[in-house]
Design an enzyme around this catalytic site. Sequence first.
Site, PDB file in Angstrom:
ATOM      1  N   GLY A  27     -12.706 -38.653  46.003  1.00 54.52           N
ATOM      2  CA  GLY A  27     -11.924 -37.851  46.931  1.00 54.52           C
ATOM      3  C   GLY A  27     -12.297 -36.383  46.881  1.00 54.52           C
ATOM      4  O   GLY A  27     -11.816 -35.585  47.671  1.00 54.52           O
ATOM      5  N   VAL A  29     -15.295 -33.136  46.730  1.00 57.46           N
ATOM      6  CA  VAL A  29     -16.398 -32.757  47.614  1.00 57.46           C
ATOM      7  C   VAL A  29     -17.719 -33.380  47.159  1.00 57.46           C
ATOM      8  O   VAL A  29     -18.551 -33.747  48.000  1.00 57.46           O
ATOM      9  CB  VAL A  29     -16.503 -31.214  47.712  1.00 57.46           C
ATOM     10  CG1 VAL A  29     -16.869 -30.602  46.371  1.00 57.46           C
ATOM     11  CG2 VAL A  29     -17.508 -30.799  48.783  1.00 57.46           C
ATOM     12  N   SER A  31     -18.655 -36.364  45.502  1.00 54.84           N
ATOM     13  CA  SER A  31     -18.902 -37.756  45.875  1.00 54.84           C
ATOM     14  C   SER A  31     -18.824 -37.942  47.386  1.00 54.84           C
ATOM     15  O   SER A  31     -19.510 -38.803  47.944  1.00 54.84           O
ATOM     16  CB  SER A  31     -17.926 -38.691  45.164  1.00 54.84           C
ATOM     17  OG  SER A  31     -16.584 -38.338  45.436  1.00 54.84           O
ATOM     18  N   LEU A  50     -11.217 -45.719  43.089  1.00 53.32           N
ATOM     19  CA  LEU A  50     -10.394 -46.397  42.100  1.00 53.32           C
ATOM     20  C   LEU A  50      -9.019 -45.743  41.996  1.00 53.32           C
ATOM     21  O   LEU A  50      -8.917 -44.526  41.868  1.00 53.32           O
ATOM     22  CB  LEU A  50     -11.070 -46.357  40.724  1.00 53.32           C
ATOM     23  CG  LEU A  50     -12.464 -46.969  40.632  1.00 53.32           C
ATOM     24  CD1 LEU A  50     -12.955 -46.903  39.187  1.00 53.32           C
ATOM     25  CD2 LEU A  50     -12.463 -48.398  41.136  1.00 53.32           C
ATOM     26  N   CYS A 118     -13.865 -43.174  30.353  1.00 52.88           N
ATOM     27  CA  CYS A 118     -13.642 -43.662  31.716  1.00 52.88           C
ATOM     28  C   CYS A 118     -14.977 -44.022  32.369  1.00 52.88           C
ATOM     29  O   CYS A 118     -15.110 -45.072  33.002  1.00 52.88           O
ATOM     30  CB  CYS A 118     -12.910 -42.609  32.536  1.00 52.88           C
ATOM     31  SG  CYS A 118     -12.539 -43.128  34.238  1.00 52.88           S
ATOM     32  N   GLY A 142     -21.288 -38.803  42.430  1.00 51.38           N
ATOM     33  CA  GLY A 142     -21.446 -37.367  42.671  1.00 51.38           C
ATOM     34  C   GLY A 142     -21.654 -36.566  41.402  1.00 51.38           C
ATOM     35  O   GLY A 142     -21.498 -35.341  41.412  1.00 51.38           O
ATOM     36  N   CYS A 215      -7.284 -36.522  34.673  1.00 55.21           N
ATOM     37  CA  CYS A 215      -6.466 -36.987  35.801  1.00 55.21           C
ATOM     38  C   CYS A 215      -5.057 -37.424  35.406  1.00 55.21           C
ATOM     39  O   CYS A 215      -4.135 -37.314  36.206  1.00 55.21           O
ATOM     40  CB  CYS A 215      -7.182 -38.095  36.563  1.00 55.21           C
ATOM     41  SG  CYS A 215      -7.489 -39.598  35.607  1.00 55.21           S
TER      42      CYS A 215
END
Length: 379
Positions: A27, A29, A31, A50, A118, A142, A215
């Site tokens: 979400g 820039v 990727s 994901l 991750c 990205g 995150c």
Amino acid sequence: MPRDLTLNSLGFPKPPAETRVVVAMSGGVDSSVVAAMLHEEGYDVVGVTLQLYDHGAALAKKGACCAGRDIHDARRVAETMGFPHYVLDYENTFREAVIEEFADAYLAGATPVPCIRCNERVKFKDLLATAKDLDADCMATGHYIQRKLGTTGPELHQAADAARDQSYFLFSTTAEQLDYLRFPLGHLASKAETRALAAKYGLPVADKPDSQDICFVPNGNYAAVIEKLRPGAADPGEIVDLEGRVLGTHRGVIHYTIGQRKGLGIGGLGDPLYVVKLDADSRRVIVGPKEALSTRIIPVREINWLGDAPLSSQPEWHVLAKVRSTRAPREAVIRPMSDTEAEVELIAPEDGVSPGQACVFYAPESSRILGGGWIWRGR
């Protein structure tokens, strides 16, 4: 007429239209630009995002990846460009593979790096497997890192832009994964070029700020997350010096990190004191002078080695080693104990080396990443 076997930009001997690529879309820039760029070049692009944790409460949260807003942004990019996009629920996998270990590591007095886990256990394992299930020829991300073909196969190299290089977080990428992965942004000279491409493609995320936080850790408050996951984790204890003398009390080992100076609440003792060790079992924070932080010998395990010859094929490897994401690589010698465990000696001592962090190896004469492992306390 013989078929033209010229390789396309992703390294396959067929036209882009016949090459399916799954793009891992966060979400953000970076990727989004990868997906747009490959779609523009004519590739059969499939975007996948994901859902890694309950994003319902995080819709308005800024500065983190994989939240609800980011899923929405990834979907908008796919709609703008006109390629399919899927959201996969990896919440349980992410909790088991990343969040639980993160909490346990902090409780044990370590300083974990969940973004590496991750990549290792979710994005480059389960998501990569999903890409293969979708009959994709490769998966693109990205990340700012480069994949180059060497004499024995694909090699991992630092990004052209040193300020954006993400090699520290990708050291655990295996040779098999590297064969399937592509990193189209690694050669760019700056993030400004990425944003210029986003504007060129008319992407709705062209001006979106970069993510800053882990995150699942709002506002960088690790302790609050761990207390929620492990009730009672913030039990108070003693702050002691290197001789074991009690200097004060603390509000829980999880609030402290190796090398910390501020916020100890034990001022007026003369020379500045730093956290030099965390003893989670006795709930003690051990402090000492700055020189007590200096480390030269580092035990490393769970090594992922990307060199051409096996790690244990020679008694020593002279490399550059990076012990924190924010530190520059230093001259070091790796002395293997097996193919997955070694003792790393830094030529010049480093301050604040902490269990739970990664130790990443670089070739002294090039931009190549030779792998890395996890710092631990040793036997």
